[in-house]
Motif scaffolding. Sequence first.
Motif, PDB file in Angstrom:
ATOM      1  N   HIS A 477       0.840  -1.193   0.000  1.00  0.00           N
ATOM      2  CA  HIS A 477       0.000   0.000   0.000  1.00  0.00           C
ATOM      3  C   HIS A 477       0.877   1.245   0.000  1.00  0.00           C
ATOM      4  O   HIS A 477       1.934   1.278   0.632  1.00  0.00           O
ATOM      5  N   ALA A 478       0.403   2.268  -0.687  1.00  0.00           N
ATOM      6  CA  ALA A 478       1.113   3.541  -0.729  1.00  0.00           C
ATOM      7  C   ALA A 478       0.576   4.460   0.361  1.00  0.00           C
ATOM      8  O   ALA A 478      -0.626   4.517   0.605  1.00  0.00           O
ATOM      9  N   GLN A 479       1.483   5.152   1.012  1.00  0.00           N
ATOM     10  CA  GLN A 479       1.093   6.133   2.023  1.00  0.00           C
ATOM     11  C   GLN A 479       1.394   7.534   1.495  1.00  0.00           C
ATOM     12  O   GLN A 479       2.554   7.882   1.278  1.00  0.00           O
ATOM     13  N   GLY A 508       4.751   1.195  -4.538  1.00  0.00           N
ATOM     14  CA  GLY A 508       4.286   2.111  -3.509  1.00  0.00           C
ATOM     15  C   GLY A 508       4.772   3.530  -3.651  1.00  0.00           C
ATOM     16  O   GLY A 508       4.462   4.384  -2.812  1.00  0.00           O
ATOM     17  N   SER A 523       4.046   9.814  -2.652  1.00  0.00           N
ATOM     18  CA  SER A 523       3.715   8.724  -1.727  1.00  0.00           C
ATOM     19  C   SER A 523       4.862   7.729  -1.684  1.00  0.00           C
ATOM     20  O   SER A 523       5.665   7.637  -2.615  1.00  0.00           O
ATOM     21  N   ALA A 526       3.747   2.151   2.447  1.00  0.00           N
ATOM     22  CA  ALA A 526       3.236   2.380   3.802  1.00  0.00           C
ATOM     23  C   ALA A 526       4.008   1.577   4.850  1.00  0.00           C
ATOM     24  O   ALA A 526       4.298   2.083   5.943  1.00  0.00           O
ATOM     25  N   ALA A 529       7.263   3.312   6.022  1.00  0.00           N
ATOM     26  CA  ALA A 529       7.151   4.751   6.267  1.00  0.00           C
ATOM     27  C   ALA A 529       8.219   5.258   7.220  1.00  0.00           C
ATOM     28  O   ALA A 529       8.655   6.412   7.131  1.00  0.00           O
TER      29      ALA A 529
END
Length: 620
Positions: A477-479, A508, A523, A526, A529
């Motif tokens: 998942h990309a944050q 991501g 981004s 995730a 991070a």
Amino acid sequence: MNAIRPLPEILINQIAAGEVVERPASVVKELVENALDAGATRVDIDLEEGGVRLIRIRDNGGGIAPEQLALAVSRHATSKIASLDDLESVATLGFRGEALPSIASVSRFTLASRRADDEHGAALQIEGGKLGEVAPRAHAPGTTVEVRELFYNVPARRKFLRAERTELGHIEEWLRSLALARPDVELRVSHNGKPSRRYKPGDLYSDTRLGETLGEDFARQALRVDHSAAGLRLHGWIAQPQYSRASSDQQYLYVNGRSVRDRSVSHAVKMAYGDVLYHGRQPAYVLFLELDPTRVDVNVHPAKHEVRFRDSRLIHDFVYRTLKDALAETRAGLDPSTMGQQQHPADATPQSSLSASYGGGYVLGRAPGSAGGGNGDWQARQSPLGLQVAEAPSAYAALYSSPAAGTVQSLAEGGPALPPTSGDSGVPPLGYAVAQLHGIYILAENAEGLIVVDMHAAHERIGYERLKNAHDGIGLHAQPLLVPMTLAVGERDADTAEREAETLAALGFEITRSGPGSLHVRSIPALLANAEPEGLLRDVLTDLREHGQSRRIATARDELLSTMACHGAVRANRRLTIPEMNALLRDMETTERSGQCNHGRPTWARFSLAEIDRWFLRGR
């Protein structure tokens, strides 16, 4: 300023010799490859003083006609190609027509040959590039090339040669590489008048040639690989992770039978081993990559040490996935002595034969050369005592293989219980637990003898693989960044980021190019991070530029999951019940890569009953 003038032919050949002839081993390579291209099935190599004083190569190949001897030692004269189409699909080891004239220009050189149908042979002598006359000579069918006093007329080059033992070592290493690639050819080597080595002809897949070239330890630890897809085939051996090396001295790659070095393939192999090798160790392998000759350019290096693939990204991914899948099957309890019993390559189907061999359940390990195999197929070997040793594993199975539902918890999950089972009526590979030693090791008895398991290392791998599988199901998942980051990079990296935007998004990273040498990062992955995204992104761009793909994100993710698994694994000095130990053994047998912990250390060891008997001198 001096006037432009053509170079003398001898000087041209000596310049070419600087590219082709680095040391005596280079001469041996070029001459033996010519012999193989001529159809030789036996090659005799006689050396003196590490090849500096004498290199004599005799073969039983097709031979050369007397009227063509002088042509054979002229530049760019060859029987192997005649057009650009031939060059683009060349299948012979040699093809440039440079080797013989280059070698002859820096030595005292003799070429003698005879075709099978000729009444007698002929010979041509050359001294320092100056041709003599072709004269009749008695000769058996085949060719002999004699190179004496290498670099006698180029003293500056001769000064760079090493000690006799060193130069001989380079020749022996190249011959070892050749012996692996051509087991059908008999090679006989003598040094200073004494026989030094002989490789008998045979089948590479009989493991005889493998053992005599790389040693019995490698042969015992080697996993057979044979996989075909997308017009590519990769076959050969990869050593189990516990058989690792401090250097890359046992890494052999052949492309269409040619021994080469290739950074892309080496990187793919290193990636495949990345999750199972101990820090700083090197994998060992003998791999043969086969593909359409038009998909590989062999004409990119004067000594033909390197090639260039037309689909390097595809080949990198093919090699990586093939070896990764093969190494995933190195589950604890499987014996490498049974892993080589695959179909012969000639009968191979387009799948990994290594993976195919595990499709039918557990394969009990057995000593090399012993008869039998498969579940329950074993014999007790402690006959002098008169005890029914074979009854013990069956008794353990009755006691511990089917506990009441809910009484055995999965150590890796700590949740609902699944009773361990042995599959068929036979004994599972890791057997059944009998005790715990010093709160660290599990002792188990299987059909072969004693199994010792490092419970923390094994549990760590089990938890790690489950975390990876769970996360693979979710994906990366990309944050989004609260404040987008501007990153200054080189223009090549900026080009790569723009070209590989979709690949980076799948990893991501949401990136747009904001200038010739700058990127706008919106981004990041995730899960990472808290890592250093700037350095990670630079490494990813470098990988994408050089290898066409990157495992940096997956590696960083795996390091985090590995740490989580380590903290969640059962600790030393925790006392386990017998059912808990057996639950761990059954989990090991079904978990990929369970033969090593997350850091590459072994998780288990096997001691056969015959080996234990030797400890106590039984039967002597």
